[in-house]
Design a protein around this motif. Structure first.
Motif, PDB file in Angstrom:
ATOM      1  N   THR A   1       0.864  -1.193   0.000  1.00 42.52           N
ATOM      2  CA  THR A   1       0.000   0.000   0.000  1.00 42.52           C
ATOM      3  C   THR A   1       0.891   1.230   0.000  1.00 42.52           C
ATOM      4  OG1 THR A   1      -1.762  -1.187   1.116  1.00 42.52           O
ATOM      5  CG2 THR A   1      -1.815   1.208   1.283  1.00 42.52           C
ATOM      6  N   VAL A   2       0.791   2.003  -1.088  1.00 43.68           N
ATOM      7  CA  VAL A   2       1.724   3.129  -1.254  1.00 43.68           C
ATOM      8  C   VAL A   2       1.061   4.493  -1.021  1.00 43.68           C
ATOM      9  CG1 VAL A   2       3.341   1.928  -2.768  1.00 43.68           C
ATOM     10  CG2 VAL A   2       1.341   3.032  -3.782  1.00 43.68           C
ATOM     11  N   ASP A   3      -0.221   4.468  -0.659  1.00 38.46           N
ATOM     12  CA  ASP A   3      -0.922   5.757  -0.485  1.00 38.46           C
ATOM     13  C   ASP A   3      -1.000   6.191   0.976  1.00 38.46           C
ATOM     14  OD1 ASP A   3      -2.869   4.103   0.633  1.00 38.46           O
ATOM     15  OD2 ASP A   3      -4.213   4.214  -1.087  1.00 38.46           O
ATOM     16  N   THR A   4      -0.179   5.557   1.830  1.00 37.39           N
ATOM     17  CA  THR A   4      -0.329   5.829   3.267  1.00 37.39           C
ATOM     18  C   THR A   4       0.991   6.204   3.952  1.00 37.39           C
ATOM     19  OG1 THR A   4      -2.131   4.217   3.197  1.00 37.39           O
ATOM     20  CG2 THR A   4      -1.440   4.882   5.371  1.00 37.39           C
ATOM     21  N   PRO A   5       1.731   7.213   3.419  1.00 39.86           N
ATOM     22  CA  PRO A   5       2.921   7.625   4.158  1.00 39.86           C
ATOM     23  C   PRO A   5       2.511   8.244   5.501  1.00 39.86           C
ATOM     24  CG  PRO A   5       2.519   9.120   2.320  1.00 39.86           C
ATOM     25  CD  PRO A   5       1.549   7.993   2.184  1.00 39.86           C
ATOM     26  N   TYR A   6       1.337   8.815   5.545  1.00 42.05           N
ATOM     27  CA  TYR A   6       0.697   9.270   6.779  1.00 42.05           C
ATOM     28  C   TYR A   6      -0.729   8.751   6.751  1.00 42.05           C
ATOM     29  CZ  TYR A   6       4.510  12.663   6.881  1.00 42.05           C
ATOM     30  OH  TYR A   6       5.743  13.250   6.889  1.00 42.05           O
ATOM     31  N   VAL A   7      -1.321   8.567   7.918  1.00 45.32           N
ATOM     32  CA  VAL A   7      -2.734   8.163   7.944  1.00 45.32           C
ATOM     33  C   VAL A   7      -3.586   9.404   7.701  1.00 45.32           C
ATOM     34  CG1 VAL A   7      -4.589   7.194   9.366  1.00 45.32           C
ATOM     35  CG2 VAL A   7      -2.285   6.212   9.454  1.00 45.32           C
ATOM     36  N   GLY A   8      -4.573   9.285   6.793  1.00 46.37           N
ATOM     37  CA  GLY A   8      -5.435  10.417   6.454  1.00 46.37           C
ATOM     38  C   GLY A   8      -6.204  10.937   7.662  1.00 46.37           C
ATOM     39  N   LYS A   9      -6.742  12.143   7.512  1.00 46.47           N
ATOM     40  CA  LYS A   9      -7.504  12.750   8.620  1.00 46.47           C
ATOM     41  C   LYS A   9      -8.935  12.214   8.593  1.00 46.47           C
ATOM     42  CE  LYS A   9      -8.817  17.133  10.708  1.00 46.47           C
ATOM     43  NZ  LYS A   9      -8.636  18.585  10.713  1.00 46.47           N
ATOM     44  N   ARG A  10      -9.125  11.100   9.311  1.00 45.75           N
ATOM     45  CA  ARG A  10     -10.449  10.469   9.352  1.00 45.75           C
ATOM     46  C   ARG A  10     -11.156  10.971  10.608  1.00 45.75           C
ATOM     47  NH1 ARG A  10      -7.687   4.624   8.275  1.00 45.75           N
ATOM     48  NH2 ARG A  10      -6.583   5.270   6.369  1.00 45.75           N
ATOM     49  N   ILE A  11     -12.042  11.920  10.387  1.00 45.03           N
ATOM     50  CA  ILE A  11     -12.566  12.683  11.519  1.00 45.03           C
ATOM     51  C   ILE A  11     -13.350  11.798  12.489  1.00 45.03           C
ATOM     52  CG2 ILE A  11     -14.092  14.614  12.149  1.00 45.03           C
ATOM     53  CD1 ILE A  11     -13.030  15.836   9.377  1.00 45.03           C
ATOM     54  N   SER A  12     -14.160  10.889  11.938  1.00 47.92           N
ATOM     55  CA  SER A  12     -14.949  10.067  12.879  1.00 47.92           C
ATOM     56  C   SER A  12     -14.033   9.145  13.675  1.00 47.92           C
ATOM     57  CB  SER A  12     -16.036   9.282  12.155  1.00 47.92           C
ATOM     58  OG  SER A  12     -15.460   8.468  11.183  1.00 47.92           O
ATOM     59  N   GLU A  13     -12.934   8.678  13.058  1.00 47.12           N
ATOM     60  CA  GLU A  13     -11.999   7.842  13.838  1.00 47.12           C
ATOM     61  C   GLU A  13     -11.340   8.647  14.947  1.00 47.12           C
ATOM     62  OE1 GLU A  13      -9.099   5.217  11.870  1.00 47.12           O
ATOM     63  OE2 GLU A  13     -10.556   4.996  10.263  1.00 47.12           O
ATOM     64  N   ILE A  14     -11.060   9.914  14.652  1.00 47.14           N
ATOM     65  CA  ILE A  14     -10.449  10.760  15.681  1.00 47.14           C
ATOM     66  C   ILE A  14     -11.453  10.953  16.828  1.00 47.14           C
ATOM     67  CG2 ILE A  14      -9.542  13.088  16.183  1.00 47.14           C
ATOM     68  CD1 ILE A  14      -8.684  13.134  13.123  1.00 47.14           C
ATOM     69  N   ARG A  15     -12.711  11.247  16.452  1.00 46.47           N
ATOM     70  CA  ARG A  15     -13.740  11.464  17.488  1.00 46.47           C
ATOM     71  C   ARG A  15     -14.039  10.187  18.264  1.00 46.47           C
ATOM     72  NH1 ARG A  15     -17.124  14.991  13.609  1.00 46.47           N
ATOM     73  NH2 ARG A  15     -16.306  17.046  14.114  1.00 46.47           N
ATOM     74  N   ASN A  16     -14.053   9.051  17.560  1.00 52.77           N
ATOM     75  CA  ASN A  16     -14.463   7.794  18.207  1.00 52.77           C
ATOM     76  C   ASN A  16     -13.309   7.051  18.863  1.00 52.77           C
ATOM     77  OD1 ASN A  16     -17.122   8.091  17.412  1.00 52.77           O
ATOM     78  ND2 ASN A  16     -16.825   7.007  15.477  1.00 52.77           N
TER      79      ASN A  16
END
Ligand SMILES: Cc1cc2nc3c(=O)[nH]c(=O)nc-3n(C[C@H](O)[C@H](O)[C@H](O)COP(=O)(O)O)c2cc1C
Length: 384
Positions: A174-189
């Motif tokens: 998987t080459v699209d994940t040098p950083y984890v994207g800003k997944r807002i619900s994951e941050i909140r949950n």
């Protein structure tokens, strides 16, 4: 008897998502940012209409598709349908069958499953099935192992050795994940997400029979693990090549430039993907990225696609624009949540039958008959 209430993947989505808790639902449904890419991956398909051809012999429809070539050690991998299950983590959030249930469904339908590296990192109580258990459940259908490259190369080499030994034939980097994207619900949950999602545990991989010093050492190694975001073409592909004899596929290509680089650096195949919109919001929907990528690759390696595929007609449209094969991510989780292995089989069967009907009604008796001439862009009077 009433017909099955689930006739489409939209039915499956609605019923499955109503059965799971809010945290699980949001973990699956949402992507990065405002979910614009999540939505556009799916809506991109509807800019294309079908151009049905008639009076062609469609008395038999052949959907068989080559996925991996034969090698000295194994025969070619051929799927009964051009649709596979994209890797996603933690299937036990959906059903106790977990990844093994998904794999058994892929095998039953003659599909292919990509297995998430999450199968290595899970922890009790809802621990993931091991890569070996998933492979045992799915046999030849379980050929692709998805890899995030962490910064500990010794550990990564161990992972590769382990999955190769288990019978996997291709590593899906998987080459699209040098950083984890800003997944807002994951941050909140985050506080409510199961523990195994918050910590990556390579403990089982590093072994358990260590003395006190080794235990400390192991703790330190695990503590300093992170996805290696310094990877570059010139280094990582040769490293993988030198470390494993599995095929090397790149998942997460979105541009012609990177597709050309993948070919130039000897990748065995690519998956056009934006991680189902979970990484970079506002990026190009995968279907829209596909034509330039197909043109850049010039048939030198297989081009697969995932993102927003929800109907047999979507599979058809991706193939018409040049994809060799498509993968679905979220629909497998809906199927699993609905009815374990049987629910995933149902999901794949719906897609297969919709594709078959679409091929029959557009005059395509086999996959090779599906071409850009089968499509018209909405608003344009010309065929592609
Ligand atoms: C809940 C979830 C977990 C995922 N986990 C992974 C993963 O561990 N590794 C990976 O490469 N992609 C992962 N993906 C991305 C999928 O492989 C795939 O690219 C995406 O789901 C395709 O889009 P779709 O869900 O619209 O079909 C995940 C996707 C979802 C929805």
């Amino acid at each position: 008897m009433d017909p099955n209430p689930i006739q489409t993947l939209a039915d499956l989505e609605r019923i499955a998502l109503a059965r799971v808790d809010k945290v699980t639902r949001e973990y699956w449904v949402h992507g990065a940012g405002e979910n614009i890419t999540v939505r556009e991956n799916a809506s991109a398909f509807d800019r294309y209409r079908l151009r049905p051809r008639v009076l062609k012999d469609v008395s038999t429809i052949d959907m068989t598709t080559s996925v991996l070539p034969s090698t000295d050690a194994s025969p070619a991998l051929v799927a009964n349908l051009p649709i596979g299950i994209a890797p996603s983590g933690w299937h036990k959030m959906a059903h106790v069958d977990g990844e093994a249930g998904t794999a058994a469904a892929a095998k039953a339908v003659g599909s292919v499953m990509g297995v998430s590296m999450g199968t290595i990192v899970g922890e009790a109580p809802r621990e993931c099935c091991s890569p070996e258990a998933v492979r045992d459940a799915g046999g030849e259908s379980v050929a692709f192992f998805q890899l995030y490259m962490f910064n500990d190369r010794i550990l990564m080499a161990d992972v590769l050795r382990r999955v190769e030994k288990a019978g996997y034939r291709a590593v899906l980097l998987t080459v699209d994940t040098p950083y984890v994207g800003k997944r807002i619900s994951e941050i909140r949950n985050r506080p409510q997400l199961p523990n195994f999602l918050t910590t990556i545990n390579f403990g089982t991989l590093l072994g358990t029979n260590h003395g006190p010093d080794e235990k400390e050492e192991k703790k330190k190694r695990i503590g300093s693990l992170h996805i290696d975001n310094s990877l570059v073409w010139e280094e990582i592909i040769p490293w993988l090549r030198a470390t494993t004899s599995m095929q090397i596929w790149l998942k997460g290509i979105s541009t012609a430039e990177d597709a050309a680089l993948a070919v130039a650096h000897g990748a065995d195949g690519i998956v056009v993907s934006n991680h189902g919109g979970r990484q970079l919001d506002l990026c190009v929907p995968t279907l829209d990225a596909l034509p330039e990528i197909v043109a850049a690759v010039k048939g030198k390696v297989p081009v697969h696609l995932d993102g927003g595929v929800r109907r047999g007609e979507d599979v058809f449209r991706a193939l018409a624009l040049g994809a060799d094969f498509v993968w679905v991510g979220r629909p497998a989780l809906w199927g699993l949540a609905y009815d374990g292995q049987r629910g995933v089989e149902l999901m794949l069967t719906i897609l297969r039958e919709e594709l078959k009907l679409c091929m029959g009604l557009t005059g395509c008796a086999s996959i090779k008959d599906i071409s850009p001439a089968c499509l018209r862009l909405v608003g344009s009077t010309a065929k592609l």
